[in-house]
Design a protein around this motif. Sequence first.
Motif, PDB file in Angstrom:
ATOM      1  N   GLN A  39       4.594 -11.699   0.716  1.00  0.00           N
ATOM      2  CA  GLN A  39       6.005 -11.400   0.465  1.00  0.00           C
ATOM      3  C   GLN A  39       6.242  -9.904   0.327  1.00  0.00           C
ATOM      4  O   GLN A  39       7.286  -9.404   0.711  1.00  0.00           O
ATOM      5  CB  GLN A  39       6.543 -12.170  -0.739  1.00  0.00           C
ATOM      6  CG  GLN A  39       6.029 -11.747  -2.095  1.00  0.00           C
ATOM      7  CD  GLN A  39       6.726 -10.554  -2.704  1.00  0.00           C
ATOM      8  OE1 GLN A  39       7.873 -10.272  -2.422  1.00  0.00           O
ATOM      9  NE2 GLN A  39       6.005  -9.824  -3.517  1.00  0.00           N
ATOM     10  N   HIS A  40       5.277  -9.190  -0.212  1.00  0.00           N
ATOM     11  CA  HIS A  40       5.421  -7.739  -0.354  1.00  0.00           C
ATOM     12  C   HIS A  40       5.433  -7.068   1.024  1.00  0.00           C
ATOM     13  O   HIS A  40       6.249  -6.180   1.280  1.00  0.00           O
ATOM     14  CB  HIS A  40       4.287  -7.183  -1.209  1.00  0.00           C
ATOM     15  CG  HIS A  40       4.361  -5.703  -1.397  1.00  0.00           C
ATOM     16  ND1 HIS A  40       5.373  -5.093  -2.103  1.00  0.00           N
ATOM     17  CD2 HIS A  40       3.568  -4.706  -0.951  1.00  0.00           C
ATOM     18  CE1 HIS A  40       5.198  -3.785  -2.086  1.00  0.00           C
ATOM     19  NE2 HIS A  40       4.101  -3.527  -1.397  1.00  0.00           N
ATOM     20  N   GLN A  41       4.563  -7.488   1.895  1.00  0.00           N
ATOM     21  CA  GLN A  41       4.524  -6.905   3.242  1.00  0.00           C
ATOM     22  C   GLN A  41       5.775  -7.266   4.035  1.00  0.00           C
ATOM     23  O   GLN A  41       6.324  -6.428   4.747  1.00  0.00           O
ATOM     24  CB  GLN A  41       3.273  -7.365   3.989  1.00  0.00           C
ATOM     25  CG  GLN A  41       1.993  -6.719   3.502  1.00  0.00           C
ATOM     26  CD  GLN A  41       2.008  -5.211   3.611  1.00  0.00           C
ATOM     27  OE1 GLN A  41       2.039  -4.520   2.607  1.00  0.00           O
ATOM     28  NE2 GLN A  41       2.015  -4.694   4.812  1.00  0.00           N
ATOM     29  N   LEU A  42       6.233  -8.515   3.931  1.00  0.00           N
ATOM     30  CA  LEU A  42       7.418  -8.933   4.683  1.00  0.00           C
ATOM     31  C   LEU A  42       8.694  -8.348   4.088  1.00  0.00           C
ATOM     32  O   LEU A  42       9.459  -7.682   4.776  1.00  0.00           O
ATOM     33  CB  LEU A  42       7.513 -10.461   4.727  1.00  0.00           C
ATOM     34  CG  LEU A  42       8.772 -11.005   5.414  1.00  0.00           C
ATOM     35  CD1 LEU A  42       8.758 -10.680   6.895  1.00  0.00           C
ATOM     36  CD2 LEU A  42       8.907 -12.494   5.191  1.00  0.00           C
ATOM     37  N   GLY A  43       8.927  -8.606   2.806  1.00  0.00           N
ATOM     38  CA  GLY A  43      10.174  -8.174   2.182  1.00  0.00           C
ATOM     39  C   GLY A  43      10.242  -6.687   1.915  1.00  0.00           C
ATOM     40  O   GLY A  43      11.292  -6.064   2.081  1.00  0.00           O
ATOM     41  N   GLY A  44       9.132  -6.118   1.486  1.00  0.00           N
ATOM     42  CA  GLY A  44       9.133  -4.707   1.114  1.00  0.00           C
ATOM     43  C   GLY A  44       8.825  -3.772   2.263  1.00  0.00           C
ATOM     44  O   GLY A  44       9.657  -2.966   2.662  1.00  0.00           O
ATOM     45  N   ALA A  45       7.624  -3.898   2.802  1.00  0.00           N
ATOM     46  CA  ALA A  45       7.191  -2.952   3.837  1.00  0.00           C
ATOM     47  C   ALA A  45       7.950  -3.134   5.145  1.00  0.00           C
ATOM     48  O   ALA A  45       8.444  -2.159   5.718  1.00  0.00           O
ATOM     49  CB  ALA A  45       5.687  -3.087   4.064  1.00  0.00           C
ATOM     50  N   LEU A  46       8.087  -4.382   5.625  1.00  0.00           N
ATOM     51  CA  LEU A  46       8.740  -4.594   6.922  1.00  0.00           C
ATOM     52  C   LEU A  46      10.258  -4.481   6.830  1.00  0.00           C
ATOM     53  O   LEU A  46      10.856  -3.616   7.470  1.00  0.00           O
ATOM     54  CB  LEU A  46       8.356  -5.957   7.507  1.00  0.00           C
ATOM     55  CG  LEU A  46       9.072  -6.306   8.823  1.00  0.00           C
ATOM     56  CD1 LEU A  46       8.652  -5.355   9.929  1.00  0.00           C
ATOM     57  CD2 LEU A  46       8.811  -7.737   9.209  1.00  0.00           C
ATOM     58  N   ASP A  94       3.435   6.327   6.960  1.00  0.00           N
ATOM     59  CA  ASP A  94       3.071   5.987   5.586  1.00  0.00           C
ATOM     60  C   ASP A  94       3.305   4.505   5.309  1.00  0.00           C
ATOM     61  O   ASP A  94       2.537   3.859   4.610  1.00  0.00           O
ATOM     62  CB  ASP A  94       3.888   6.860   4.627  1.00  0.00           C
ATOM     63  CG  ASP A  94       3.377   6.796   3.202  1.00  0.00           C
ATOM     64  OD1 ASP A  94       2.148   6.719   3.018  1.00  0.00           O
ATOM     65  OD2 ASP A  94       4.214   6.828   2.283  1.00  0.00           O
ATOM     66  N   ILE A  95       4.367   3.957   5.875  1.00  0.00           N
ATOM     67  CA  ILE A  95       4.681   2.537   5.696  1.00  0.00           C
ATOM     68  C   ILE A  95       3.741   1.675   6.546  1.00  0.00           C
ATOM     69  O   ILE A  95       3.243   0.646   6.088  1.00  0.00           O
ATOM     70  CB  ILE A  95       6.150   2.268   6.060  1.00  0.00           C
ATOM     71  CG1 ILE A  95       7.069   3.055   5.116  1.00  0.00           C
ATOM     72  CG2 ILE A  95       6.478   0.793   6.021  1.00  0.00           C
ATOM     73  CD1 ILE A  95       8.489   3.191   5.591  1.00  0.00           C
ATOM     74  N   LEU A  96       3.496   2.106   7.772  1.00  0.00           N
ATOM     75  CA  LEU A  96       2.657   1.320   8.683  1.00  0.00           C
ATOM     76  C   LEU A  96       1.207   1.226   8.215  1.00  0.00           C
ATOM     77  O   LEU A  96       0.522   0.259   8.519  1.00  0.00           O
ATOM     78  CB  LEU A  96       2.722   1.889  10.093  1.00  0.00           C
ATOM     79  CG  LEU A  96       4.069   1.720  10.806  1.00  0.00           C
ATOM     80  CD1 LEU A  96       4.076   2.478  12.125  1.00  0.00           C
ATOM     81  CD2 LEU A  96       4.395   0.252  11.020  1.00  0.00           C
ATOM     82  N   THR A  97       0.739   2.220   7.460  1.00  0.00           N
ATOM     83  CA  THR A  97      -0.652   2.171   6.980  1.00  0.00           C
ATOM     84  C   THR A  97      -0.891   1.016   6.017  1.00  0.00           C
ATOM     85  O   THR A  97      -2.038   0.632   5.817  1.00  0.00           O
ATOM     86  CB  THR A  97      -1.082   3.482   6.291  1.00  0.00           C
ATOM     87  OG1 THR A  97      -0.219   3.729   5.187  1.00  0.00           O
ATOM     88  CG2 THR A  97      -1.094   4.641   7.248  1.00  0.00           C
TER      89      THR A  97
END
Length: 158
Positions: A39-46, A94-97
């Motif tokens: 959820q962090h990768q989907l909701g936050g990062a993506l 920075d986000i993609l890493t």
Amino acid sequence: MLALAGFLRWVFVVPPLARQYMAGDTTTRAAVDAAWLAQHQLGGALLGEHLGQTLAIAWSTTISVIILRRRLLPAAVGMLGLVASAIYLLNQGDILTTAIPGVPAWESAGFLGSTLWWSMDRHPRLRAPAPASTQPTPQNRLCPAASRCRAAGLPVQP
């Protein structure tokens, strides 16, 4: 709007995950760890960061091009807007890493780009001059006293 969706995960997703983690055994905690990461990768990062910031970069680039083409503000504003957008785009590394290790990242790019864009609005030489029609002059000021206005040749307030 995408950033809002990313922030709302802290209201609707994180609290139940935290309760399950605290009440769970080792297996439950491992499952909650995996759910948290997803959820962090989907909701936050993506959604919140990558897509939200990419749309913000597209918006600031579009505004900068409009400023340059229509000459609405000094050309320096449009040029600095394009520079700020390009710098801000560098922050995407920075986000993609978080998902793709090894992507080149410049950690200060987001801060530098958004600060440059924000500070342009505060610089007095980069502001647009006030339109002539908004400055009070006898020609564009409506006069409330009809008889004196007509005698002076001023427009009468209806």
